[in-house]
Motif scaffolding. Structure first.
Motif, PDB file in Angstrom:
ATOM      1  N   LEU A 265       3.172  -6.842  -0.202  1.00  0.00           N
ATOM      2  CA  LEU A 265       2.358  -6.215  -1.248  1.00  0.00           C
ATOM      3  C   LEU A 265       2.233  -7.119  -2.473  1.00  0.00           C
ATOM      4  O   LEU A 265       1.146  -7.221  -3.073  1.00  0.00           O
ATOM      5  N   LEU A 266       3.315  -7.781  -2.847  1.00  0.00           N
ATOM      6  CA  LEU A 266       3.259  -8.685  -4.005  1.00  0.00           C
ATOM      7  C   LEU A 266       2.305  -9.840  -3.750  1.00  0.00           C
ATOM      8  O   LEU A 266       1.503 -10.202  -4.628  1.00  0.00           O
ATOM      9  N   ILE A 267       2.369 -10.414  -2.557  1.00  0.00           N
ATOM     10  CA  ILE A 267       1.472 -11.533  -2.228  1.00  0.00           C
ATOM     11  C   ILE A 267       0.025 -11.063  -2.196  1.00  0.00           C
ATOM     12  O   ILE A 267      -0.867 -11.693  -2.787  1.00  0.00           O
TER      13      ILE A 267
ATOM     14  N   ALA B 158       1.616  -1.965  -7.804  1.00  0.00           N
ATOM     15  CA  ALA B 158       0.616  -1.027  -8.315  1.00  0.00           C
ATOM     16  C   ALA B 158       0.085  -1.475  -9.672  1.00  0.00           C
ATOM     17  O   ALA B 158      -1.119  -1.364  -9.949  1.00  0.00           O
ATOM     18  N   ILE B 159       0.968  -1.982 -10.527  1.00  0.00           N
ATOM     19  CA  ILE B 159       0.538  -2.472 -11.848  1.00  0.00           C
ATOM     20  C   ILE B 159      -0.424  -3.652 -11.686  1.00  0.00           C
ATOM     21  O   ILE B 159      -1.437  -3.737 -12.396  1.00  0.00           O
TER      22      ILE B 159
ATOM     23  N   THR C  21      -3.915   2.255  -2.794  1.00  0.00           N
ATOM     24  CA  THR C  21      -3.306   3.371  -2.064  1.00  0.00           C
ATOM     25  C   THR C  21      -1.896   3.016  -1.581  1.00  0.00           C
ATOM     26  O   THR C  21      -0.936   3.761  -1.802  1.00  0.00           O
ATOM     27  N   PHE C  22      -1.776   1.874  -0.909  1.00  0.00           N
ATOM     28  CA  PHE C  22      -0.475   1.469  -0.384  1.00  0.00           C
ATOM     29  C   PHE C  22       0.525   1.203  -1.501  1.00  0.00           C
ATOM     30  O   PHE C  22       1.716   1.529  -1.381  1.00  0.00           O
ATOM     31  N   SER C  23       0.062   0.604  -2.595  1.00  0.00           N
ATOM     32  CA  SER C  23       0.965   0.301  -3.716  1.00  0.00           C
ATOM     33  C   SER C  23       1.486   1.577  -4.372  1.00  0.00           C
ATOM     34  O   SER C  23       2.666   1.662  -4.747  1.00  0.00           O
ATOM     35  N   LEU C  24       0.609   2.569  -4.512  1.00  0.00           N
ATOM     36  CA  LEU C  24       1.038   3.838  -5.095  1.00  0.00           C
ATOM     37  C   LEU C  24       2.036   4.551  -4.189  1.00  0.00           C
ATOM     38  O   LEU C  24       3.053   5.085  -4.656  1.00  0.00           O
ATOM     39  N   ILE C  25       1.738   4.571  -2.900  1.00  0.00           N
ATOM     40  CA  ILE C  25       2.660   5.206  -1.950  1.00  0.00           C
ATOM     41  C   ILE C  25       4.020   4.510  -1.989  1.00  0.00           C
ATOM     42  O   ILE C  25       5.079   5.151  -2.031  1.00  0.00           O
ATOM     43  N   PHE C  26       3.982   3.178  -1.992  1.00  0.00           N
ATOM     44  CA  PHE C  26       5.223   2.398  -2.033  1.00  0.00           C
ATOM     45  C   PHE C  26       5.986   2.669  -3.333  1.00  0.00           C
ATOM     46  O   PHE C  26       7.212   2.810  -3.332  1.00  0.00           O
ATOM     47  N   GLY C  27       5.261   2.737  -4.432  1.00  0.00           N
ATOM     48  CA  GLY C  27       5.908   3.004  -5.709  1.00  0.00           C
ATOM     49  C   GLY C  27       6.546   4.380  -5.751  1.00  0.00           C
ATOM     50  O   GLY C  27       7.668   4.559  -6.254  1.00  0.00           O
TER      51      GLY C  27
ATOM     52  N   LEU D  19     -18.988  -7.778  -2.890  1.00  0.00           N
ATOM     53  CA  LEU D  19     -18.385  -6.858  -3.847  1.00  0.00           C
ATOM     54  C   LEU D  19     -17.989  -5.520  -3.218  1.00  0.00           C
ATOM     55  O   LEU D  19     -16.979  -4.921  -3.612  1.00  0.00           O
ATOM     56  N   SER D  20     -18.759  -5.055  -2.248  1.00  0.00           N
ATOM     57  CA  SER D  20     -18.377  -3.816  -1.560  1.00  0.00           C
ATOM     58  C   SER D  20     -17.042  -3.995  -0.851  1.00  0.00           C
ATOM     59  O   SER D  20     -16.180  -3.110  -0.890  1.00  0.00           O
ATOM     60  N   LEU D  21     -16.879  -5.140  -0.205  1.00  0.00           N
ATOM     61  CA  LEU D  21     -15.626  -5.410   0.491  1.00  0.00           C
ATOM     62  C   LEU D  21     -14.477  -5.551  -0.508  1.00  0.00           C
ATOM     63  O   LEU D  21     -13.348  -5.104  -0.239  1.00  0.00           O
ATOM     64  N   LEU D  22     -14.759  -6.136  -1.658  1.00  0.00           N
ATOM     65  CA  LEU D  22     -13.731  -6.272  -2.685  1.00  0.00           C
ATOM     66  C   LEU D  22     -13.261  -4.899  -3.174  1.00  0.00           C
ATOM     67  O   LEU D  22     -12.062  -4.673  -3.387  1.00  0.00           O
ATOM     68  N   VAL D  23     -14.196  -3.969  -3.331  1.00  0.00           N
ATOM     69  CA  VAL D  23     -13.826  -2.609  -3.740  1.00  0.00           C
ATOM     70  C   VAL D  23     -12.986  -1.935  -2.655  1.00  0.00           C
ATOM     71  O   VAL D  23     -11.997  -1.249  -2.943  1.00  0.00           O
ATOM     72  N   ILE D  24     -13.363  -2.146  -1.397  1.00  0.00           N
ATOM     73  CA  ILE D  24     -12.596  -1.557  -0.293  1.00  0.00           C
ATOM     74  C   ILE D  24     -11.177  -2.122  -0.268  1.00  0.00           C
ATOM     75  O   ILE D  24     -10.194  -1.376  -0.131  1.00  0.00           O
ATOM     76  N   ILE D  25     -11.059  -3.428  -0.419  1.00  0.00           N
ATOM     77  CA  ILE D  25      -9.733  -4.069  -0.424  1.00  0.00           C
ATOM     78  C   ILE D  25      -8.897  -3.533  -1.586  1.00  0.00           C
ATOM     79  O   ILE D  25      -7.716  -3.218  -1.430  1.00  0.00           O
ATOM     80  N   TRP D  26      -9.539  -3.413  -2.755  1.00  0.00           N
ATOM     81  CA  TRP D  26      -8.825  -2.883  -3.929  1.00  0.00           C
ATOM     82  C   TRP D  26      -8.342  -1.459  -3.671  1.00  0.00           C
ATOM     83  O   TRP D  26      -7.191  -1.118  -3.991  1.00  0.00           O
ATOM     84  N   SER D  27      -9.189  -0.655  -3.085  1.00  0.00           N
ATOM     85  CA  SER D  27      -8.831   0.744  -2.836  1.00  0.00           C
ATOM     86  C   SER D  27      -7.662   0.848  -1.855  1.00  0.00           C
ATOM     87  O   SER D  27      -6.743   1.662  -2.047  1.00  0.00           O
ATOM     88  N   VAL D  28      -7.693   0.052  -0.807  1.00  0.00           N
ATOM     89  CA  VAL D  28      -6.616   0.070   0.191  1.00  0.00           C
ATOM     90  C   VAL D  28      -5.293  -0.370  -0.437  1.00  0.00           C
ATOM     91  O   VAL D  28      -4.249   0.272  -0.255  1.00  0.00           O
ATOM     92  N   LEU D  29      -5.334  -1.478  -1.187  1.00  0.00           N
ATOM     93  CA  LEU D  29      -4.102  -1.967  -1.815  1.00  0.00           C
ATOM     94  C   LEU D  29      -3.597  -0.997  -2.877  1.00  0.00           C
ATOM     95  O   LEU D  29      -2.380  -0.821  -3.046  1.00  0.00           O
TER      96      LEU D  29
END
Length: 403
Positions: free
Chosen positions: A15-17, A339-340, A324-330, A312-322
């Protein structure tokens, strides 16, 4: 170390990488958009252009619907010593006949195996190499070339001895108020105007976009164009940059086309563009990084970052996925750094969009229409799934709309 601790550590590292890479991309995107606001258009007076010989190549594959309008504007822009050549490539319609009727030089090419714009351009260049021009300009058959664009491109190429890219914009279909078309037009403004303008302001090279391109003769013959790559223009620009011929951006020269009206044609065009970009990223990102280190060139590193900005659409999708996972992990383990990082990346991205919209697109795209971007992303999700399971390999011409 227990299995649970090992799983926690490995997940945290991944997640950090991942989030750090996302942050670098979003920061670079913000830098480009901010620099574009500071850009001052330079004036290229056509002093030297008057005494030089320019050849305009127009690759055309079944373009009878649009070829006449394109050629009319080009003919008016040329000097007596210039040449306008249409390469009728694997045509099965009246493209060649229409071009000849307008007094234009036409060469015809039929090759059922070697298909694509790259092969057509290589064929045209080999035809003129016995009497080479000073500058070669490439214009697609479905484009509108603004007054003085050929002069501005040629003058810039002559003075710099470098490849030159015009501002290439695609407009929404006439009378269309579709949110999809408006967002598509905005995304192209970001990609083909805002970002190269920002790179230019930073003194860095730009990418090439396939039409509205000018090359000194010695430069265009230093690389091989004969390929069926589905985004041959992007490949050409990267090959030239690696070879030391860094493309310049000429914002004053404007070339436009229209987005397809038909949904299937629009999806086909987006599939070719975005699959081609993703394939090129896979090949050229490691190559550019290697050459940046080997040649000790900062511009190659910046070009690598530029190439790494996904659609840019793919960038938004990547951001949304990360996110979600970062919040769950946090929430699960209390580690909030990923998440920050994602939150800050999102701030950089959305600030970039707002800056670009306020300066370059507010006149036609209302702020509330930006809220329809999620629907636009939903329309494009199948394109990205198709890339995973069935990536586009062959160049496919986008069907033209009848005028």
């Amino acid at each position: 170390m227990s299995i649970s601790q090992l799983l926690f550590l490995s997940t945290h590292v991944v997640l950090l990488i991942s989030t750090s890479i996302l942050l670098i991309i979003c920061l670079f995107f913000l830098i480009e958009c901010t620099a574009a606001l500071l850009a001052i258009a330079s004036s290229h007076r056509p002093d030297q252009w008057q005494d030089t010989k320019v050849t305009v190549l127009v690759p055309a594959h079944n373009e009878e619907v649009v070829i006449r309008d394109t050629l009319q504007k080009l003919i008016c822009a040329l000097k007596p010593q210039d040449r306008l050549i249409v390469i009728a490539d694997n045509c099965h319609d009246a493209t060649a006949e229409i071009a000849r009727s307008m007094g234009v030089t036409v060469i015809e090419r039929q090759d059922a195996i070697c298909k694509g714009k790259g092969y057509a351009l290589d064929y045209g260049l080999r035809l003129i190499e016995s009497e080479p021009p000073d500058v070669v300009v490439i214009i697609d058959a479905d484009c509108t070339v603004y007054p003085d664009a050929i002069a501005q491109l040629s003058e810039c190429a002559i003075k710099s001895n470098r490849p030159v890219q015009a501002t290439y914009l695609m407009l929404r279909p006439k009378n269309s108020q579709s949110s999809k078309d408006l967002i598509s037009q905005f995304s192209i403004i970001l990609k083909n105007l805002v970002r190269p303008l920002g790179s230019s302001r930073l003194g860095m090279p730009c990418l090439l976009y396939g039409t509205g391109m000018a090359f000194p003769w010695s430069v265009i013959r230093s690389v091989n164009l004969a390929s069926g790559h589905i985004v041959e223009d992007l490949k050409l620009g990267l090959d030239l940059t690696i070879a030391g011929h860094k493309p310049l951006f000429c914002p004053e020269a404007i070339v436009t086309g229209y987005l397809p009206q038909q949904l299937q044609a629009a999806k086909s065009q987006k599939t070719r563009w975005e699959h081609g970009l993703l394939q090129t990223m896979q090949i050229y990102v490691p190559l550019l990084l290697k050459e940046a280190i080997y040649q000790k060139r900062l511009d190659l590193l910046v070009t690598t970052l530029d190439l790494c900005v996904p659609p840019l659409s793919l960038l938004v999708i990547i951001w949304s996925v990360l996110m979600t996972f970062s919040l769950i992990f946090g929430i699960l383990v209390g580690a909030w750094i990923p998440a920050i990082i994602v939150v800050f990346s999102g701030f950089c991205f959305f600030l970039s969009i707002l800056l670009a919209w306020s300066q370059f697109a507010h006149q036609y795209l209302h702020l509330y229409q930006i809220l329809t971007i999620p629907l636009y992303i939903l329309w494009k999700i199948p394109i990205y799934f198709k890339y995973i399971f069935e990536p586009e390999k062959l160049w496919i011409r986008t069907e033209r709309d009848k005028i």
